[in-house]
Design an enzyme around this catalytic site. Structure first.
Site, PDB file in Angstrom:
ATOM      1  N   CYS A  55      14.207  10.225   6.062  1.00  0.00           N
ATOM      2  CA  CYS A  55      14.728  11.443   6.706  1.00  0.00           C
ATOM      3  C   CYS A  55      14.206  12.696   6.027  1.00  0.00           C
ATOM      4  CB  CYS A  55      16.235  11.432   6.703  1.00  0.00           C
ATOM      5  SG  CYS A  55      16.932  11.260   5.059  1.00  0.00           S
ATOM      6  N   GLU A  68      24.440  12.723   9.285  1.00  0.00           N
ATOM      7  CA  GLU A  68      23.148  12.937   8.603  1.00  0.00           C
ATOM      8  C   GLU A  68      22.064  12.477   9.551  1.00  0.00           C
ATOM      9  OE1 GLU A  68      24.551  12.171   4.049  1.00  0.00           O
ATOM     10  OE2 GLU A  68      22.629  11.363   4.707  1.00  0.00           O
ATOM     11  N   GLU A 101      10.307  14.361  15.645  1.00  0.00           N
ATOM     12  CA  GLU A 101      10.355  13.494  14.467  1.00  0.00           C
ATOM     13  C   GLU A 101       9.603  12.200  14.781  1.00  0.00           C
ATOM     14  OE1 GLU A 101      14.081  11.535  13.401  1.00  0.00           O
ATOM     15  OE2 GLU A 101      13.786  12.187  11.327  1.00  0.00           O
ATOM     16  N   LYS A 132      28.930  -0.661   9.884  1.00  0.00           N
ATOM     17  CA  LYS A 132      28.044  -1.253  10.890  1.00  0.00           C
ATOM     18  C   LYS A 132      26.602  -0.910  10.526  1.00  0.00           C
ATOM     19  CE  LYS A 132      26.087  -0.344  14.733  1.00  0.00           C
ATOM     20  NZ  LYS A 132      24.874  -1.132  14.462  1.00  0.00           N
TER      21      LYS A 132
END
Ligand code: NAD
Length: 506
Positions: free
Chosen positions: A300, A266, A400, A191
């Site tokens: 990331c 992750e 973040e 997905k």
């Protein structure tokens, strides 16, 4: 507009035309289908233009994909590793043939500069080739001896697995997850992210062209709350590999609890780059700039917190300001562009929101801190931004931001650097710049992160483990770690027929 940009836009329009004209569906059991769900519009971050309609998978569509993956699982697991190797190399060939198309579609769908996306297909193909070459040996295990027994271990593919990917560099990340799953002998339901669905469909087409048997690779488009949720809850799915936000990781842990699935998460990061006084100044500067302003900072492993030692702070920040101010923001298909538009308006609003938060919290905007919509039109363009005079407790140092935004913080001693580096909920990556090997070794020992680079920007080595600690995730992949995730180890214990079997009831 340069002639090259004009030519690239023309080519990209050609590649994108079919998505505009036809609703993008799902690839289930070797067939393309629109499924039974609604559709949603996909727009380009470059100018908010319409890129086409995308089918949003319903629970029934997801179930069909999971059932196809389950039906194909035994056959694919039994396919000899050497045969899987051949097919996955063919898949690599298909990706390389379509490298320009993949790069341009990805740039227009995500806003990533073409200079970085040009390598997307080549890197994707390298992922497939690397794991393909290990497919023939993936089942191998250990031989463990006792006096009167011998144990051996063997690895078996888990069966159908879910791969759920985010919108940042979606093509590359998808290949990274799917390649080892297929090489291990698992079947896949993928997905992709709803904000950047296009290149995942090209991947599925390449899988088809490479001759993967029906049902081995399935792809459903749609939203996390419906399609993603149904996928993670389906009983046939044995494991979920997620690349995404930490909040999504928590949801998936809860969603999979009832069916006890293996998870590899992750997740996000707030990665420090620590520059000591004795660092190689020029190389450290290049790396600091590259690791937050490449890929629009939507990465990331980006080093979004600069910890700089007091002895070089002024000189380093002065040089850094000049470099950040010089970064070229522009159309992602312009070969000169270094930073393109942010992926989506919602994300643009999140990133620009931090420009005010920084000031309210008492940091100084040394460079940027502005939207570029007035100058550049409706695209999600922002200035590359540098915050200085910041404290690690500020939101710009803790949260973040996931854009081309760097927060610089001063430190005095090695102990301070460790304390600041670890004062975060995250622990994905860290970067250490020093010419003192002892210092590098002590930092490598103490900084809480899944991955550390010493005197280097992010250098990806396919056999090395990848993953984070704390809120940055659970588990590792890369090299044999990927096979460990996608395979179950079985121990077989064989007696030498010499030991005494315990006797009851005689
Ligand atoms: P996201 O978590 O919003 O979405 C990721 C994927 O999860 C999407 O496909 C989404 O549809 C799906 N999803 C959302 N809710 C779900 C649910 N309840 N159940 C199942 N699936 C669900 O992340 P994003 O905004 O697309 O991507 C950016 C994030 O990804 C950042 O936090 C970034 O740090 C992280 N990321 C981490 C790594 C890493 O290796 N650690 C790599 C790239 C990106």
């Amino acid at each position: 507009m340069s002639a090259q940009l004009q030519e690239n836009i023309g080519k990209a329009e050609g590649y994108l035309a079919r998505f505009k004209e036809n609703t993008l569906g799902h690839y289930i059991n070797g067939e393309w289908t629109l499924g039974s769900g609604e559709t949603f519009d996909n727009t380009s971050p470059v100018d908010q233009s319409y890129l086409g309609k995308v089918a949003a998978a319903s629970e029934a569509d997801v179930n069909a994909a999971c059932e196809a993956a389950a039906a194909a699982a035994a056959g694919w697991a039994a396919t000899p590793g050497a045969e899987r190797r051949k097919i996955l190399h063919r898949l690599g060939d298909e990706l390389e043939k379509r490298a320009e198309e993949i790069a341009m579609v990805e740039s227009m769908d995500c806003g990533q500069a073409l200079r970085f996306m040009r390598q997307a297909a080549v890197r994707g193909a390298a992922n497939f080739r690397f794991f393909a070459d290990q497919a023939p040996e993936a089942r191998n295990g250990l031989s463990l001896h006792q006096a009167e027994h011998t144990n051996f271990t063997v690895r078996n593919p888990l069966g159908p697995v879910a791969v759920i990917t985010p919108w940042n560099t979606p093509f590359m990340l998808s290949t990274w997850k799917i390649a080892p799953a297929l090489a291990a002998g698992c079947t896949v339901v993928h997905k992709p992210a709803e904000l950047s669905p296009l290149t995942a469909s090209i991947l599925a087409e390449c899988a088809d062209a490479a001759g993967l048997p029906k049902g081995v690779w399935n792809m459903v488009n749609g939203f996390g709350t419906v399609a993603g949720k149904a996928l993670t809850q389906h009983p046939a799915i044995k494991a979920v590999a997620l690349v995404g936000d930490s909040a999504t990781g928590k949801l998936i842990q809860a969603q999979t609890a009832q069916t006890l699935k293996r998870l590899h998460l992750e997740l996000g990061g707030k990665n420090p780059v620590i520059v000591f006084d004795d660092a190689d100044f020029d190389r450290a500067l290049d790396a600091v700039v590259f690791m937050i302003y490449s890929l629009n900072g939507q990465r990331c492993t980006s080093s979004s917190r600069l910890l700089v030692q007091s002895g070089i702070k002024d000189k380093f920040l002065a040089a850094l300001k000049q470099r950040v101010a010089n970064i070229k923001v522009g159309h992602p298909l312009d070969p000169a562009t270094e930073v393109g538009p942010l992926v989506h308006t919602g994300h643009y609003e999140k990133v620009t929101g931090y420009f005010d938060i920084a000031k309210q919290d008492g940091a100084t905007v040394a460079v940027g801190g502005k939207s570029l919509r007035d100058e550049m039109g409706p695209g999600n363009y922002v200035t590359p931004t540098l915050f200085v005079e910041a404290k690690n407790s500020m939101r710009i140092a803790q949260e973040e931001i996931f854009g081309p935004v760097l927060t610089a913080i001063e430190f005095d001693t090695e102990e301070d650097a460790v304390r600041l580096a670890n004062d975060t909920i995250y622990g994905l990556a860290g970067y250490i710049w020093t010419s003192n090997t002892g210092c590098a070794m002590r930092m490598a020992d103490k900084v809480e992160a899944g991955m550390l680079w010493v005197n280097s920007e992010n250098n990806r080595n396919l056999p090395s483990p990848f993953g984070g600690v704390k809120m940055s995730g659970i588990g590792r992949d890369g090299g044999d770690w990927s096979f460990d995730f996608y395979m179950e180890t079985k121990n077989v214990c064989i007696a030498h027929d010499t030991h005494k079997v315990p006797v009851l009831g005689r």
